[in-house]
Scaffold this active site. Structure first.
Site, short mmCIF file in Angstrom:
data_model
loop_
_atom_site.label_atom_id
_atom_site.label_comp_id
_atom_site.label_asym_id
_atom_site.label_seq_id
_atom_site.Cartn_x
_atom_site.Cartn_y
_atom_site.Cartn_z
N LYS A 1 0.83 -1.21 0.00
CA LYS A 1 0.00 0.00 0.00
C LYS A 1 0.86 1.26 0.00
O LYS A 1 0.56 2.23 -0.70
CB LYS A 1 -0.93 -0.02 1.22
CG LYS A 1 -2.00 -1.10 1.14
CD LYS A 1 -2.73 -1.31 2.46
CE LYS A 1 -3.72 -2.47 2.35
NZ LYS A 1 -4.37 -2.77 3.64
N GLN B 1 -4.79 -1.33 9.79
CA GLN B 1 -4.51 -2.62 9.17
C GLN B 1 -5.11 -3.74 10.01
O GLN B 1 -4.80 -3.90 11.18
CB GLN B 1 -3.00 -2.82 9.00
CG GLN B 1 -2.62 -4.11 8.29
CD GLN B 1 -3.14 -4.16 6.86
OE1 GLN B 1 -3.03 -3.21 6.11
NE2 GLN B 1 -3.70 -5.30 6.48
N ASP C 1 -11.19 3.00 4.24
CA ASP C 1 -11.46 1.57 4.15
C ASP C 1 -12.95 1.30 3.99
O ASP C 1 -13.36 0.22 3.57
CB ASP C 1 -10.93 0.84 5.39
CG ASP C 1 -9.66 0.06 5.10
OD1 ASP C 1 -9.39 -0.22 3.92
OD2 ASP C 1 -8.95 -0.29 6.05
#
Length: 323
Positions: A80, A124, A147
């Site tokens: 990422k 994460q 997200d």
């Protein structure tokens, strides 16, 4: 007659012995090149970021919170971060020890919430077991929830006539792949295997928004093979290698494999390889279109994260290409 749960347990026990068999017929599905799709999206985003910087002297910023040192999480974060660099997004990774307290993680979330140069916050997952994923995700400012897991964004995704600020990246990537491959969604029978908040659940909701007739297969579903064989579009996101075999598929089905599991492999120089939920060697001879693992939905999912981050910055700065 068996449930998906029992089948999954059996598959896990046989993980190292399952062999996908190639049928005798000659039909081969079209393979989706996820890397090519992702590169196309990133090229467009890089232009937008460059124009934003030239126009207002600002660039989008992404803050990543990583708790612990899980091998897969470290790998995902590196990917990422590299993707951010490719399009000009400024990223910062805040690494916390495995034994960090909930208050410590929430404190970092608060800092990023108030940092003007950070437009997107990514926690994460998975987090260590002693931390509440729900509490920590809920603490992320909904306008920075790139997200798409905040309950406000998920709730708006589930409700008609409401629009989430962000759609979960894997689900958005799934729809992007279908559109890029000119797959008709409206009125088609879609079956989604799995209902996780990261992939299965939001994908089901998003397919419904695109007017598909959606069935969800989960741990308590009876006759999962029969449900799967009804699908014009089949999506799997359960993390069980080779769960979906060739005989699970309706001939000509479009298969989107969102599963990704690291499997031990003595023949690999790394000692392991990544595999999906779908037995590729069998499915490619039944499906019309299929996403490989790796190289299918994965790269597109990362590009959707970048896209969400750019959108967050554009909202924050009230900037458009015409500004």
């Amino acid at each position: 007659m068996f449930s998906l749960r029992r089948y999954c347990l059996a598959m896990l026990n046989l993980l190292n012995t399952v062999v996908c068999k190639k049928p005798d017929n000659e039909h081969v599905a079209a393979e989706v090149d996820g890397k090519s799709i992702a590169n196309d999206i990133k090229a467009t985003l890089a232009t937008e970021v460059c124009n934003m910087k030239s126009s207002i002297g600002k660039v989008p910023g992404l803050g990543v919170i990583l708790v612990g040192k899980r091998k897969d999480s470290l790998s995902f974060v590196r990917i990422k971060k590299k993707a951010c660099e490719e399009v000009g997004i400024a990223s910062v990774v805040l690494e916390l020890p495995q034994d960090s307290t909930e208050d410590e993680v929430l404190g970092i979330v608060s800092v990023l919430n108030h940092k003007e140069s950070v437009h997107g916050i990514l926690v994460q997952l998975p987090l260590p077991d002693h931390l509440s994923e729900e509490k920590i995700i809920n603490a992320v400012n909904v306008e920075k929830d790139v997200d798409g897991f905040h309950p406000v964004n998920m709730g708006n995704l589930a409700m008609t006539k409401r629009e989430p600020l962000f759609i979960p990246c894997a689900s958005r990537g799934c729809i992007e792949v279908l559109h890029r491959c000119n797959v008709e969604i409206v009125g088609k029978k879609a079956v989604v295997i799995g209902r996780s908040k990261i992939g299965g659940l939001p994908t089901s909701l998003l397919l419904q928004r695109h007017h598909a007739m959606v069935t969800t297969v989960h741990a308590f579903t009876k006759n999962p093979e029969q449900r799967a064989r009804e699908a014009d579009i089949l999506v799997s996101d359960v993390g069980v290698p080779n769960l979906v075999r060739g005989h699970w598929l309706k001939p000509g089905a479009v298969v989107i494999d969102m599963g990704s599991t690291l499997v031990k492999d003595s023949n690999s120089s790394h000692g392991s390889h990544v595999t999906g939920d779908v037995c590729y060697e069998e499915a490619i001879h039944k499906a019309s279109t299929i996403t490989p693992v790796p190289g299918g939905v994965g790269p597109v999912t990362i590009s959707m994260l970048l896209s969400n981050t750019v959108e967050a910055a554009k909202r924050a700065y009230q900037w458009t290409e015409q500004s």
